[in-house]
Design a protein around this motif. Structure first.
Motif, PDB file in Angstrom:
ATOM      1  N   ASP A 185      16.620 -17.153   9.139  1.00  0.00           N
ATOM      2  CA  ASP A 185      16.627 -15.788   8.611  1.00  0.00           C
ATOM      3  C   ASP A 185      15.343 -15.489   7.834  1.00  0.00           C
ATOM      4  O   ASP A 185      15.364 -14.780   6.830  1.00  0.00           O
ATOM      5  CB  ASP A 185      17.852 -15.542   7.712  1.00  0.00           C
ATOM      6  N   ALA A 186      14.231 -16.036   8.304  1.00  0.00           N
ATOM      7  CA  ALA A 186      12.941 -15.827   7.645  1.00  0.00           C
ATOM      8  C   ALA A 186      11.839 -15.565   8.671  1.00  0.00           C
ATOM      9  O   ALA A 186      10.795 -16.230   8.643  1.00  0.00           O
ATOM     10  CB  ALA A 186      12.591 -17.033   6.790  1.00  0.00           C
ATOM     11  N   PRO A 187      12.032 -14.580   9.569  1.00  0.00           N
ATOM     12  CA  PRO A 187      10.969 -14.295  10.534  1.00  0.00           C
ATOM     13  C   PRO A 187       9.742 -13.671   9.898  1.00  0.00           C
ATOM     14  O   PRO A 187       8.637 -13.786  10.432  1.00  0.00           O
ATOM     15  CB  PRO A 187      11.634 -13.324  11.516  1.00  0.00           C
ATOM     16  N   PHE A 188       9.941 -12.996   8.745  1.00  0.00           N
ATOM     17  CA  PHE A 188       8.841 -12.308   8.078  1.00  0.00           C
ATOM     18  C   PHE A 188       8.797 -12.747   6.617  1.00  0.00           C
ATOM     19  O   PHE A 188       9.695 -12.423   5.836  1.00  0.00           O
ATOM     20  CB  PHE A 188       9.009 -10.789   8.187  1.00  0.00           C
ATOM     21  N   THR A 189       7.762 -13.491   6.271  1.00  0.00           N
ATOM     22  CA  THR A 189       7.601 -13.986   4.903  1.00  0.00           C
ATOM     23  C   THR A 189       6.131 -14.260   4.639  1.00  0.00           C
ATOM     24  O   THR A 189       5.314 -14.247   5.566  1.00  0.00           O
ATOM     25  CB  THR A 189       8.457 -15.247   4.668  1.00  0.00           C
ATOM     26  N   ASP A 190       5.772 -14.530   3.372  1.00  0.00           N
ATOM     27  CA  ASP A 190       4.368 -14.772   3.058  1.00  0.00           C
ATOM     28  C   ASP A 190       4.229 -15.813   1.951  1.00  0.00           C
ATOM     29  O   ASP A 190       5.206 -16.439   1.540  1.00  0.00           O
ATOM     30  CB  ASP A 190       3.648 -13.467   2.687  1.00  0.00           C
ATOM     31  N   TYR A 209      12.082 -11.133   4.888  1.00  0.00           N
ATOM     32  CA  TYR A 209      12.968 -10.173   5.556  1.00  0.00           C
ATOM     33  C   TYR A 209      13.557 -10.803   6.812  1.00  0.00           C
ATOM     34  O   TYR A 209      12.852 -11.429   7.611  1.00  0.00           O
ATOM     35  CB  TYR A 209      12.210  -8.900   5.905  1.00  0.00           C
ATOM     36  N   ALA A 210      14.863 -10.592   7.003  1.00  0.00           N
ATOM     37  CA  ALA A 210      15.577 -11.211   8.109  1.00  0.00           C
ATOM     38  C   ALA A 210      15.757 -10.275   9.290  1.00  0.00           C
ATOM     39  O   ALA A 210      16.410 -10.642  10.272  1.00  0.00           O
ATOM     40  CB  ALA A 210      16.946 -11.698   7.633  1.00  0.00           C
ATOM     41  N   GLY A 211      15.213  -9.050   9.235  1.00  0.00           N
ATOM     42  CA  GLY A 211      15.403  -8.077  10.298  1.00  0.00           C
ATOM     43  C   GLY A 211      14.399  -8.218  11.424  1.00  0.00           C
ATOM     44  O   GLY A 211      13.766  -9.260  11.605  1.00  0.00           O
ATOM     45  N   THR A 212      14.230  -7.127  12.163  1.00  0.00           N
ATOM     46  CA  THR A 212      13.325  -7.136  13.319  1.00  0.00           C
ATOM     47  C   THR A 212      11.914  -6.711  12.950  1.00  0.00           C
ATOM     48  O   THR A 212      11.037  -6.660  13.816  1.00  0.00           O
ATOM     49  CB  THR A 212      13.859  -6.207  14.421  1.00  0.00           C
ATOM     50  N   ASP A 213      11.664  -6.425  11.668  1.00  0.00           N
ATOM     51  CA  ASP A 213      10.335  -6.097  11.197  1.00  0.00           C
ATOM     52  C   ASP A 213      10.311  -6.251   9.678  1.00  0.00           C
ATOM     53  O   ASP A 213      11.357  -6.432   9.040  1.00  0.00           O
ATOM     54  CB  ASP A 213       9.939  -4.661  11.592  1.00  0.00           C
ATOM     55  N   VAL A 214       9.129  -6.184   9.113  1.00  0.00           N
ATOM     56  CA  VAL A 214       8.983  -6.243   7.668  1.00  0.00           C
ATOM     57  C   VAL A 214       9.716  -5.057   7.039  1.00  0.00           C
ATOM     58  O   VAL A 214       9.752  -3.961   7.600  1.00  0.00           O
ATOM     59  CB  VAL A 214       7.495  -6.221   7.277  1.00  0.00           C
ATOM     60  N   LEU A 215      10.326  -5.285   5.875  1.00  0.00           N
ATOM     61  CA  LEU A 215      11.123  -4.308   5.134  1.00  0.00           C
ATOM     62  C   LEU A 215      12.485  -4.042   5.770  1.00  0.00           C
ATOM     63  O   LEU A 215      13.226  -3.189   5.290  1.00  0.00           O
ATOM     64  CB  LEU A 215      10.381  -2.974   4.959  1.00  0.00           C
ATOM     65  N   GLN A 216      12.832  -4.772   6.834  1.00  0.00           N
ATOM     66  CA  GLN A 216      14.125  -4.584   7.485  1.00  0.00           C
ATOM     67  C   GLN A 216      14.992  -5.827   7.311  1.00  0.00           C
ATOM     68  O   GLN A 216      14.497  -6.943   7.217  1.00  0.00           O
ATOM     69  CB  GLN A 216      13.946  -4.278   8.972  1.00  0.00           C
ATOM     70  N   GLY A 217      16.306  -5.610   7.279  1.00  0.00           N
ATOM     71  CA  GLY A 217      17.245  -6.716   7.196  1.00  0.00           C
ATOM     72  C   GLY A 217      17.378  -7.264   5.787  1.00  0.00           C
ATOM     73  O   GLY A 217      16.870  -6.705   4.818  1.00  0.00           O
ATOM     74  N   ARG A 218      18.070  -8.382   5.673  1.00  0.00           N
ATOM     75  CA  ARG A 218      18.319  -8.992   4.374  1.00  0.00           C
ATOM     76  C   ARG A 218      17.000  -9.374   3.715  1.00  0.00           C
ATOM     77  O   ARG A 218      16.140 -10.007   4.316  1.00  0.00           O
ATOM     78  CB  ARG A 218      19.204 -10.231   4.551  1.00  0.00           C
ATOM     79  N   TRP A 219      16.851  -8.990   2.442  1.00  0.00           N
ATOM     80  CA  TRP A 219      15.618  -9.195   1.678  1.00  0.00           C
ATOM     81  C   TRP A 219      15.869 -10.290   0.655  1.00  0.00           C
ATOM     82  O   TRP A 219      16.758 -10.187  -0.188  1.00  0.00           O
ATOM     83  CB  TRP A 219      15.236  -7.877   1.006  1.00  0.00           C
ATOM     84  N   SER A 220      15.072 -11.352   0.711  1.00  0.00           N
ATOM     85  CA  SER A 220      15.201 -12.472  -0.213  1.00  0.00           C
ATOM     86  C   SER A 220      13.840 -12.800  -0.811  1.00  0.00           C
ATOM     87  O   SER A 220      12.823 -12.760  -0.120  1.00  0.00           O
ATOM     88  CB  SER A 220      15.731 -13.722   0.509  1.00  0.00           C
ATOM     89  N   CYS A 221      13.826 -13.148  -2.107  1.00  0.00           N
ATOM     90  CA  CYS A 221      12.579 -13.534  -2.764  1.00  0.00           C
ATOM     91  C   CYS A 221      12.883 -14.099  -4.144  1.00  0.00           C
ATOM     92  O   CYS A 221      13.599 -13.446  -4.913  1.00  0.00           O
ATOM     93  CB  CYS A 221      11.630 -12.336  -2.883  1.00  0.00           C
ATOM     94  N   PRO A 222      12.358 -15.287  -4.458  1.00  0.00           N
ATOM     95  CA  PRO A 222      11.587 -16.189  -3.593  1.00  0.00           C
ATOM     96  C   PRO A 222      12.517 -17.026  -2.719  1.00  0.00           C
ATOM     97  O   PRO A 222      13.717 -17.100  -2.971  1.00  0.00           O
ATOM     98  CB  PRO A 222      10.847 -17.066  -4.607  1.00  0.00           C
ATOM     99  N   VAL A 223      11.929 -17.673  -1.706  1.00  0.00           N
ATOM    100  CA  VAL A 223      12.699 -18.531  -0.809  1.00  0.00           C
ATOM    101  C   VAL A 223      11.983 -19.870  -0.672  1.00  0.00           C
ATOM    102  O   VAL A 223      10.805 -20.006  -1.025  1.00  0.00           O
ATOM    103  CB  VAL A 223      12.868 -17.889   0.584  1.00  0.00           C
ATOM    104  N   GLY A 224      12.706 -20.855  -0.139  1.00  0.00           N
ATOM    105  CA  GLY A 224      12.129 -22.171   0.090  1.00  0.00           C
ATOM    106  C   GLY A 224      12.290 -22.594   1.536  1.00  0.00           C
ATOM    107  O   GLY A 224      13.404 -22.639   2.056  1.00  0.00           O
ATOM    108  N   LEU A 225      11.182 -22.880   2.193  1.00  0.00           N
ATOM    109  CA  LEU A 225      11.170 -23.412   3.550  1.00  0.00           C
ATOM    110  C   LEU A 225      10.572 -24.810   3.488  1.00  0.00           C
ATOM    111  O   LEU A 225       9.641 -25.061   2.716  1.00  0.00           O
ATOM    112  CB  LEU A 225      10.364 -22.512   4.485  1.00  0.00           C
TER     113      LEU A 225
END
Length: 388
Positions: free
Chosen positions: A74-79, A99-115
């Motif tokens: 659930d982390a296709p878009f992160t920095d 963001y876990a959606g199909t683009d930035v600013l879409q879907g579940r928003w998490s911050c900070p995260v750990g990968l």
């Protein structure tokens, strides 16, 4: 769940306009000059210009995140992806707005995260798990509270580092570029859970230049802390503090380094004075390395990530040559990268085998395709370590 439509209804400007790195000149003159014994910061900054060193080259080793790589978490878009080697040997990457959606600013928003990467080999890092089990979770509580007329609140990580078996993480809290406080956390289980240590409420002190912090852990029981304002659209001082490792969570223990012409010049305990010429600082990273200190930073006005090497934490960054690592450009190739930012040093790096994590945010609204919003792993060759 915050979708693009919801953000628009809240009157929130596109974060793309404020977060992305600027495409600019491939190189710029470093802001510095010759060392003047006993010189004030103003005198240092007004001395002759020191041009940047050339000779470095960058190799992209791998993209670490993206829809094809980290959607399963659930982390296709992160920095950001600030790297830290954990006590269990894994490499943890702390991401920013995710963001876990199909683009930035879409879907579940998490911050900070750990990968996480289980690899112990610095050249072979790849994300193979995350903090949260099957999908990333926020490492700390952050409600992303809507703020009319600006962006909702978030929790942007500025640094993550390890002392013994304990990880430490510094966060900026509030709307993007409008931090209302910063706070500090620790983890004793390789980043799986985090405990609050302290916060700094007066984010306007020192003209805001104590908001974004990065820590170099020395072998003398001390961490040396460089800090700037968290707003790359404004000039900011670069300040230096030191703090004992056993008092990292005590704001009163942070001792500033400054210049006082009436009291012994530069010394610890003086009012903090900028240790470099003010500029539009982006992300910063300060690390003890090979018996010296490495400072990497994103310079928004020059659209580049650069490195300075100093022999001691109090070294003269005004006079120290800047070695460019990555340049903003209209294309991606070698040392050139569109809309770059970040530049965090990968643990295990040496000056002969130097690795950084860079981020990129490139929008494609005209093509109606998802943004490129990810972080990646570069090796930098040709670094000069001969400068004092």
């Amino acid at each position: 769940m915050l979708e693009k439509k919801t953000l628009t209804q809240l009157g929130v400007p596109s974060r793309r306009a404020v977060l992305r790195g600027t495409v600019g000149a491939a190189a710029a003159a470093a802001l510095g000059g010759a060392t003047i014994k006993g010189a004030s910061a103003a005198e240092r900054g007004s001395s002759r210009t020191q041009m940047p060193i050339g000779g470095t080259s960058a190799t992209l080793l791998q993209d670490l995140t993206g829809p094809d790589l980290t959607s399963r978490f659930d982390a296709p878009f992160t920095d950001l992806g600030i790297p830290v080697r954990c006590a269990d040997g894994s490499m943890l990457f702390i991401g920013g707005d995710t963001y876990a959606g199909t683009d930035v600013l879409q879907g579940r928003w998490s911050c900070p995260v750990g990968l996480r990467s289980s690899s112990r080999v610095i050249d072979e890092l790849a994300i193979d798990s995350c903090v949260g089990g099957d999908r990333v979770r926020q490492l700390v509580d952050e409600p992303h509270t809507p703020v009319p007329g600006t962006n909702p609140t978030t929790a942007i990580p500025t640094d993550v580092f390890r002392v013994g078996d304990t990880l430490y993480m510094h966060l900026m809290r509030g709307p993007i570029y409008q931090a209302h406080h910063t706070d500090f956390w620790k983890s004793d289980d390789n980043g799986e859970t985090w405990q609050f240590l302290c916060k700094w409420d007066d984010v306007g002190q020192y003209k805001g230049a104590f908001q974004q912090k990065t820590y170099a852990v020395a072998d003398n029981g001390t961490a040396y802390v460089l800090s700037t304002r968290f707003d790359r659209g404004q000039d900011s001082d670069l300040l230096l503090h030191r703090v004992a490792l056993d008092r990292l969570g005590d704001p009163s223990a942070y001792e500033p380094w400054g210049f006082d012409e009436n009291d012994s010049g530069w010394a610890w305990g003086h009012e903090p004075t900028s240790v470099a010429k003010p500029r539009h600082w982006g992300e910063i990273c300060f690390r003890a390395m090979d018996g010296k200190y490495a400072f990497t930073f994103f310079d928004d006005s020059a659209a580049r990530i650069a490195l300075q090497i100093i022999p001691v934490p109090e070294g003269d960054l005004y006079a120290t040559p800047e070695q460019p690592l990555l340049f903003g450009a209209p294309f991606d190739h070698g040392s050139f990268l569109r809309n770059l930012y970040g530049g965090f040093i990968v643990p295990g790096s040496t000056f002969d085998d130097f690795h950084i994590i860079a981020s990129q945010w490139v929008g494609h609204p005209e093509a109606n395709t998802p943004d490129e919003y990810h972080f990646m792993h570069y090796r930098i060759d040709g670094i000069s370590n001969s400068h004092p």
